[in-house]
Design a protein around this motif. Structure first.
Motif, PDB file in Angstrom:
ATOM      1  N   LEU A  73      -1.499 -17.906   8.538  1.00 41.41           N
ATOM      2  CA  LEU A  73      -1.560 -16.080   8.295  1.00 41.41           C
ATOM      3  C   LEU A  73      -1.136 -16.722  10.497  1.00 41.41           C
ATOM      4  O   LEU A  73      -1.431 -17.634  11.068  1.00 41.41           O
ATOM      5  N   PRO A  74      -0.260 -15.787  10.438  1.00 40.51           N
ATOM      6  CA  PRO A  74       0.202 -15.520  12.108  1.00 40.51           C
ATOM      7  C   PRO A  74      -1.151 -15.221  13.025  1.00 40.51           C
ATOM      8  O   PRO A  74      -2.054 -14.352  11.927  1.00 40.51           O
ATOM      9  N   LEU A  75      -1.276 -15.537  14.264  1.00 42.78           N
ATOM     10  CA  LEU A  75      -2.326 -15.855  14.855  1.00 42.78           C
ATOM     11  C   LEU A  75      -2.135 -14.034  15.807  1.00 42.78           C
ATOM     12  O   LEU A  75      -0.997 -13.691  15.750  1.00 42.78           O
ATOM     13  N   GLU A  76      -2.891 -13.738  15.004  1.00 45.89           N
ATOM     14  CA  GLU A  76      -2.832 -12.457  16.103  1.00 45.89           C
ATOM     15  C   GLU A  76      -3.857 -12.231  17.084  1.00 45.89           C
ATOM     16  O   GLU A  76      -4.495 -12.238  18.099  1.00 45.89           O
ATOM     17  N   ALA A  77      -2.896 -11.271  18.478  1.00 50.90           N
ATOM     18  CA  ALA A  77      -2.816 -11.100  19.236  1.00 50.90           C
ATOM     19  C   ALA A  77      -4.484 -10.535  19.962  1.00 50.90           C
ATOM     20  O   ALA A  77      -4.565  -9.666  18.761  1.00 50.90           O
ATOM     21  N   GLU A 132      -2.237 -23.366  18.318  1.00 47.24           N
ATOM     22  CA  GLU A 132      -2.418 -22.528  17.574  1.00 47.24           C
ATOM     23  C   GLU A 132      -1.258 -21.466  18.460  1.00 47.24           C
ATOM     24  O   GLU A 132      -0.330 -20.269  17.438  1.00 47.24           O
ATOM     25  N   ARG A 133      -1.947 -20.919  19.723  1.00 44.22           N
ATOM     26  CA  ARG A 133      -1.032 -20.485  20.650  1.00 44.22           C
ATOM     27  C   ARG A 133       0.255 -20.647  20.180  1.00 44.22           C
ATOM     28  O   ARG A 133       1.026 -19.675  20.806  1.00 44.22           O
ATOM     29  N   ALA A 134       0.369 -22.484  20.630  1.00 47.05           N
ATOM     30  CA  ALA A 134       1.978 -22.782  20.148  1.00 47.05           C
ATOM     31  C   ALA A 134       3.162 -22.435  19.438  1.00 47.05           C
ATOM     32  O   ALA A 134       4.425 -21.874  19.867  1.00 47.05           O
ATOM     33  N   ILE A 135       2.182 -22.801  18.571  1.00 43.66           N
ATOM     34  CA  ILE A 135       3.102 -21.949  17.031  1.00 43.66           C
ATOM     35  C   ILE A 135       2.910 -20.790  16.469  1.00 43.66           C
ATOM     36  O   ILE A 135       3.221 -19.951  15.665  1.00 43.66           O
ATOM     37  N   GLY A 136       1.566 -19.933  17.154  1.00 43.89           N
ATOM     38  CA  GLY A 136       1.733 -18.407  16.904  1.00 43.89           C
ATOM     39  C   GLY A 136       0.813 -18.252  14.811  1.00 43.89           C
ATOM     40  O   GLY A 136       1.534 -17.547  15.045  1.00 43.89           O
ATOM     41  N   LEU A 137       0.041 -19.805  14.701  1.00 46.72           N
ATOM     42  CA  LEU A 137      -0.362 -19.726  13.428  1.00 46.72           C
ATOM     43  C   LEU A 137      -1.661 -20.290  12.958  1.00 46.72           C
ATOM     44  O   LEU A 137      -1.812 -20.656  14.140  1.00 46.72           O
ATOM     45  N   LYS A 138      -2.607 -19.912  12.303  1.00 43.29           N
ATOM     46  CA  LYS A 138      -4.114 -19.865  13.315  1.00 43.29           C
ATOM     47  C   LYS A 138      -3.944 -22.087  12.185  1.00 43.29           C
ATOM     48  O   LYS A 138      -3.210 -21.776  10.766  1.00 43.29           O
ATOM     49  N   LEU A 139      -4.875 -22.159  12.325  1.00 42.32           N
ATOM     50  CA  LEU A 139      -5.086 -23.621  11.881  1.00 42.32           C
ATOM     51  C   LEU A 139      -6.639 -23.732  12.122  1.00 42.32           C
ATOM     52  O   LEU A 139      -7.071 -24.351  10.927  1.00 42.32           O
ATOM     53  N   ARG A 140      -7.501 -22.681  11.503  1.00 41.08           N
ATOM     54  CA  ARG A 140      -9.109 -22.504  11.519  1.00 41.08           C
ATOM     55  C   ARG A 140      -9.687 -21.402  11.409  1.00 41.08           C
ATOM     56  O   ARG A 140      -8.688 -20.792  10.814  1.00 41.08           O
ATOM     57  N   GLY A 141     -10.474 -21.991   9.924  1.00 42.43           N
ATOM     58  CA  GLY A 141     -10.995 -20.680   9.764  1.00 42.43           C
ATOM     59  C   GLY A 141     -10.165 -20.025   8.242  1.00 42.43           C
ATOM     60  O   GLY A 141      -9.878 -21.218   7.813  1.00 42.43           O
TER      61      GLY A 141
END
Length: 148
Positions: free
Chosen positions: A139-143, A125-134
């Motif tokens: 969607l983009p991973l929110e900082a 998730e952190r490497a590609i910047g996208l959410k994979l869970r939930g």
């Protein structure tokens, strides 16, 4: 000198054959040549693997209708990993190097063959910047705001 008999010899510390030596083919044939009695016994079910016998528990498991298996990574998550990796211009090997995993791990996650591991999922998730869970997969991973 009546106590010592010169005709008899006493040998000290001579051991008989060990169990393995007494059971050897050579020892058995030697005893048969000398005319000694050799006792042999047939062992029943010797050398068989006892694990394969049917017991009550295995019969109960056979009657069980529910399929028991590990959950795998959904194909939807595999596609999101693949798209996110390609958007960042990374190969499977590059992504694996970035998250300190083997390239086969990335291939398994993308193909849906892997058993999900939250640590690995978090790294991806952190490497590609996208959410994979939930709920909001893809969607983009929110900082997260840093704590002061």
């Amino acid at each position: 000198m009546a106590e010592s008999d010169w005709d008899t010899v006493t040998v000290l510390r001579k051991k008989g054959p060990t169990a393995a030596q007494a059971k050897s083919k050579q020892a058995i044939t030697g005893a048969q040549r000398r005319g000694e009695e050799v006792e042999t016994t047939k062992k029943w079910s010797a050398g068989q693997n006892k694990q394969h016998l049917v017991t009550k528990n295995t019969a109960k498991l056979d009657r069980e209708t529910e399929e028991l298996h590990h959950d795998r990574v959904p194909l939807e998550v595999g596609k999101v990993i693949q798209l996110g990796r390609q958007e960042n211009g990374l190969t499977q090997k590059d992504l694996a190097t970035k998250i300190n995993e083997k390239p086969q791990v990335i291939a398994d996650y993308e193909a849906g063959r892997a058993i999900p591991n939250n640590q690995v999922m978090g790294k991806i998730e952190r490497a590609i910047g996208l959410k994979l869970r939930g709920r909001d997969i893809g969607l983009p991973l929110e900082a997260k705001p840093k704590k002061k």
